[in-house]
Design a protein around this motif. Sequence first.
Motif, mmCIF file in Angstrom:
data_model
loop_
_atom_site.group_PDB
_atom_site.id
_atom_site.type_symbol
_atom_site.label_atom_id
_atom_site.label_comp_id
_atom_site.label_asym_id
_atom_site.label_seq_id
_atom_site.Cartn_x
_atom_site.Cartn_y
_atom_site.Cartn_z
ATOM 1 N N GLY A 125 3.363 11.264 -9.229
ATOM 2 C CA GLY A 125 3.968 12.555 -9.581
ATOM 3 C C GLY A 125 4.007 12.735 -11.085
ATOM 4 O O GLY A 125 3.003 12.540 -11.782
ATOM 5 N N ALA A 126 5.196 13.078 -11.605
ATOM 6 C CA ALA A 126 5.349 13.292 -13.044
ATOM 7 C C ALA A 126 5.274 11.961 -13.775
ATOM 8 O O ALA A 126 5.859 10.968 -13.359
ATOM 9 N N GLY A 127 4.517 11.942 -14.884
ATOM 10 C CA GLY A 127 4.473 10.721 -15.693
ATOM 11 C C GLY A 127 3.096 10.175 -15.976
ATOM 12 O O GLY A 127 2.952 9.105 -16.554
ATOM 13 N N GLY A 128 2.050 10.890 -15.548
ATOM 14 C CA GLY A 128 0.683 10.502 -15.893
ATOM 15 C C GLY A 128 0.300 9.121 -15.404
ATOM 16 O O GLY A 128 0.529 8.774 -14.242
ATOM 17 N N ASP A 129 -0.280 8.315 -16.324
ATOM 18 C CA ASP A 129 -0.754 6.979 -15.954
ATOM 19 C C ASP A 129 0.376 6.084 -15.478
ATOM 20 O O ASP A 129 0.188 5.252 -14.580
ATOM 21 N N GLU A 130 1.553 6.224 -16.069
ATOM 22 C CA GLU A 130 2.700 5.404 -15.665
ATOM 23 C C GLU A 130 3.093 5.694 -14.220
ATOM 24 O O GLU A 130 3.428 4.793 -13.452
ATOM 25 N N ALA A 131 3.027 6.967 -13.809
ATOM 26 C CA ALA A 131 3.332 7.345 -12.423
ATOM 27 C C ALA A 131 2.300 6.745 -11.472
ATOM 28 O O ALA A 131 2.639 6.301 -10.369
ATOM 29 N N ALA A 132 1.033 6.722 -11.908
ATOM 30 C CA ALA A 132 -0.035 6.153 -11.075
ATOM 31 C C ALA A 132 0.144 4.635 -10.924
ATOM 32 O O ALA A 132 -0.074 4.072 -9.847
ATOM 33 N N LEU A 133 0.556 3.972 -12.004
ATOM 34 C CA LEU A 133 0.820 2.525 -11.931
ATOM 35 C C LEU A 133 1.985 2.243 -10.982
ATOM 36 O O LEU A 133 1.956 1.290 -10.200
ATOM 37 N N PHE A 134 3.004 3.093 -11.026
ATOM 38 C CA PHE A 134 4.161 2.946 -10.141
ATOM 39 C C PHE A 134 3.757 3.183 -8.687
ATOM 40 O O PHE A 134 4.208 2.469 -7.783
ATOM 41 N N ALA A 135 2.873 4.157 -8.456
ATOM 42 C CA ALA A 135 2.384 4.423 -7.096
ATOM 43 C C ALA A 135 1.685 3.188 -6.534
ATOM 44 O O ALA A 135 1.855 2.836 -5.360
ATOM 45 N N ALA A 136 0.904 2.499 -7.382
ATOM 46 C CA ALA A 136 0.215 1.275 -6.945
ATOM 47 C C ALA A 136 1.226 0.179 -6.618
ATOM 48 O O ALA A 136 1.038 -0.595 -5.673
ATOM 49 N N GLU A 137 2.318 0.116 -7.389
ATOM 50 C CA GLU A 137 3.356 -0.886 -7.130
ATOM 51 C C GLU A 137 4.109 -0.581 -5.833
ATOM 52 O O GLU A 137 4.493 -1.497 -5.096
ATOM 53 N N LEU A 138 4.329 0.709 -5.556
ATOM 54 C CA LEU A 138 4.966 1.084 -4.290
ATOM 55 C C LEU A 138 4.068 0.702 -3.113
ATOM 56 O O LEU A 138 4.557 0.229 -2.077
ATOM 57 N N TYR A 139 2.764 0.907 -3.276
ATOM 58 C CA TYR A 139 1.805 0.522 -2.229
ATOM 59 C C TYR A 139 1.923 -0.972 -1.953
ATOM 60 O O TYR A 139 2.010 -1.402 -0.793
ATOM 61 N N ARG A 140 1.959 -1.764 -3.007
ATOM 62 C CA ARG A 140 2.085 -3.218 -2.833
ATOM 63 C C ARG A 140 3.425 -3.546 -2.177
ATOM 64 O O ARG A 140 3.508 -4.429 -1.312
ATOM 65 N N MET A 141 4.493 -2.867 -2.587
ATOM 66 C CA MET A 141 5.829 -3.120 -2.024
ATOM 67 C C MET A 141 5.838 -2.915 -0.510
ATOM 68 O O MET A 141 6.344 -3.753 0.243
ATOM 69 N N TYR A 142 5.241 -1.813 -0.059
ATOM 70 C CA TYR A 142 5.213 -1.534 1.383
ATOM 71 C C TYR A 142 4.290 -2.499 2.124
ATOM 72 O O TYR A 142 4.575 -2.876 3.263
ATOM 73 N N CYS A 143 3.207 -2.911 1.490
ATOM 74 C CA CYS A 143 2.314 -3.905 2.111
ATOM 75 C C CYS A 143 3.040 -5.238 2.280
ATOM 76 O O CYS A 143 2.916 -5.905 3.310
ATOM 77 N N ARG A 144 3.828 -5.634 1.273
ATOM 78 C CA ARG A 144 4.591 -6.883 1.362
ATOM 79 C C ARG A 144 5.683 -6.761 2.431
ATOM 80 O O ARG A 144 5.950 -7.714 3.168
ATOM 81 N N PHE A 145 6.325 -5.597 2.510
ATOM 82 C CA PHE A 145 7.340 -5.379 3.549
ATOM 83 C C PHE A 145 6.704 -5.478 4.930
ATOM 84 O O PHE A 145 7.288 -6.058 5.853
ATOM 85 N N ALA A 146 5.508 -4.913 5.063
ATOM 86 C CA ALA A 146 4.786 -4.986 6.339
ATOM 87 C C ALA A 146 4.482 -6.447 6.695
ATOM 88 O O ALA A 146 4.656 -6.863 7.844
ATOM 89 N N GLU A 147 4.055 -7.237 5.708
ATOM 90 C CA GLU A 147 3.769 -8.661 5.939
ATOM 91 C C GLU A 147 5.017 -9.385 6.431
ATOM 92 O O GLU A 147 4.960 -10.204 7.352
ATOM 93 N N ARG A 148 6.159 -9.081 5.814
ATOM 94 C CA ARG A 148 7.419 -9.735 6.197
ATOM 95 C C ARG A 148 7.804 -9.390 7.636
ATOM 96 O O ARG A 148 8.511 -10.152 8.284
ATOM 97 N N ASN A 149 7.370 -8.222 8.115
ATOM 98 C CA ASN A 149 7.650 -7.811 9.489
ATOM 99 C C ASN A 149 6.521 -8.166 10.455
ATOM 100 O O ASN A 149 6.566 -7.802 11.623
ATOM 101 N N ARG A 150 5.485 -8.833 9.921
ATOM 102 C CA ARG A 150 4.292 -9.192 10.694
ATOM 103 C C ARG A 150 3.576 -7.957 11.241
ATOM 104 O O ARG A 150 3.062 -7.962 12.356
ATOM 105 N N TRP A 151 3.563 -6.915 10.430
ATOM 106 C CA TRP A 151 2.807 -5.718 10.763
ATOM 107 C C TRP A 151 1.450 -5.778 10.052
ATOM 108 O O TRP A 151 1.284 -6.512 9.082
ATOM 109 N N LYS A 152 0.545 -4.965 10.534
ATOM 110 C CA LYS A 152 -0.808 -4.927 9.959
ATOM 111 C C LYS A 152 -0.950 -3.681 9.082
ATOM 112 O O LYS A 152 -0.500 -2.595 9.451
ATOM 113 N N THR A 153 -1.582 -3.825 7.927
ATOM 114 C CA THR A 153 -1.858 -2.673 7.057
ATOM 115 C C THR A 153 -3.363 -2.430 7.008
ATOM 116 O O THR A 153 -4.155 -3.379 7.065
ATOM 117 N N GLU A 154 -3.731 -1.165 6.884
ATOM 118 C CA GLU A 154 -5.148 -0.781 6.873
ATOM 119 C C GLU A 154 -5.329 0.385 5.904
ATOM 120 O O GLU A 154 -4.738 1.452 6.091
#
Length: 358
Positions: A117-146
């Motif tokens: 959203g707002a914040g240019g490159d910093e917002a894009a870096l944060f979006a990538a970190e959120l993606y990783r956060m949800y992927c790690r949460f999925a791993e902890r729940n033994r869910w599959k990500t695609e």
Amino acid sequence: MFDRLDDIVKRFEEIVEELNNPSVVENQVRFRKLMKEQADLQPIVETYQKYKGAKQDAEDSLALLEEESDEEMRQLAKEELSDARTRIETLEHRLKVLLLPKDPNDDKNVVVEIRAGAGGDEAALFAAELYRMYCRFAERNRWKTELVSVSENGIGGFKEVVFMITGQGAYSKLKYESGVHRVQRVPATESGGRIHTSTSTVAIMPEAEEVDVELDLNDCKFDVFRASGNGGQCVNTTDSAVRLTHIPTGIVISCQDEKSQLKNKEKALKVLRSRLYDLELAKKQSAEAEERRSQIGTGDRSEKIRTYNFPQGRVTEHRIKLTLYKIDAIMDGDLFEIIDSLIAADQAAKLAKMNEAV
């Protein structure tokens, strides 16, 4: 409530009896349906049995108090009565929660969209970190990500990423994550050490089956193109990427993660169905605005739901005024305390509304 519970117990016993019938076992469709119903009812039946046991313990302790003259025995009976009453109160609350209307989408897989959203490159870096956060949460729940599609900004950030999470109860836990996520920190590119505020938007959509959405393929336009970015030896050398345009709504979905054009097309259709289903849910929820206000989070993508403050090491969940000082663990996928608190608050709001209606 107790008449309803007695009916549930009766139905549970009928299912157990049916499952012992060889003819039912041979009918796999019927068998799976009954197994699912049994699994849904079992926690209610078990809790109700514990509740009735606690009620019986309370009655036995009261009877002992009336009959017993020995002071030591009376004291013991008082302690047992107090313990039974505490259990009755806890189990009654649990039963009320179990009897709340269940979201029919809770058992579905999810499609997740994260956009800078707002914040240019910093917002894009944060979006990538959120993606990783949800992927790690999925791993902890033994869910599959695609991964479905990703648009990078060249420095490790994501302008947009779409992916699927497959696993039991994925939507029931992740549905509270839709909204604006705000980050406050000093960007790596900031020479003056000033704290910047950026945002990313998260959308959580239940995966829609073909029966959930009526989709006319004549309304869909498919374009193929050569995939860009990383993706293996063959992905960049053939026209395997797919761009799907849904003409009535204008929704456009690009999918290039797979080497096969057919697989990319199937993934794009899955995302489209989920988007259309999400639009229908939003319309329905808008029509039930009062009920929606009683719940935690509207799912509105413009609603600011959470702030991640890195200098202070804290994450603040604005909807329930919860602040946790463990940002590193949360960014590594430890979302359990936040999500459990959101579920508890949502249940409390629904129970309060139900009690008002009685």
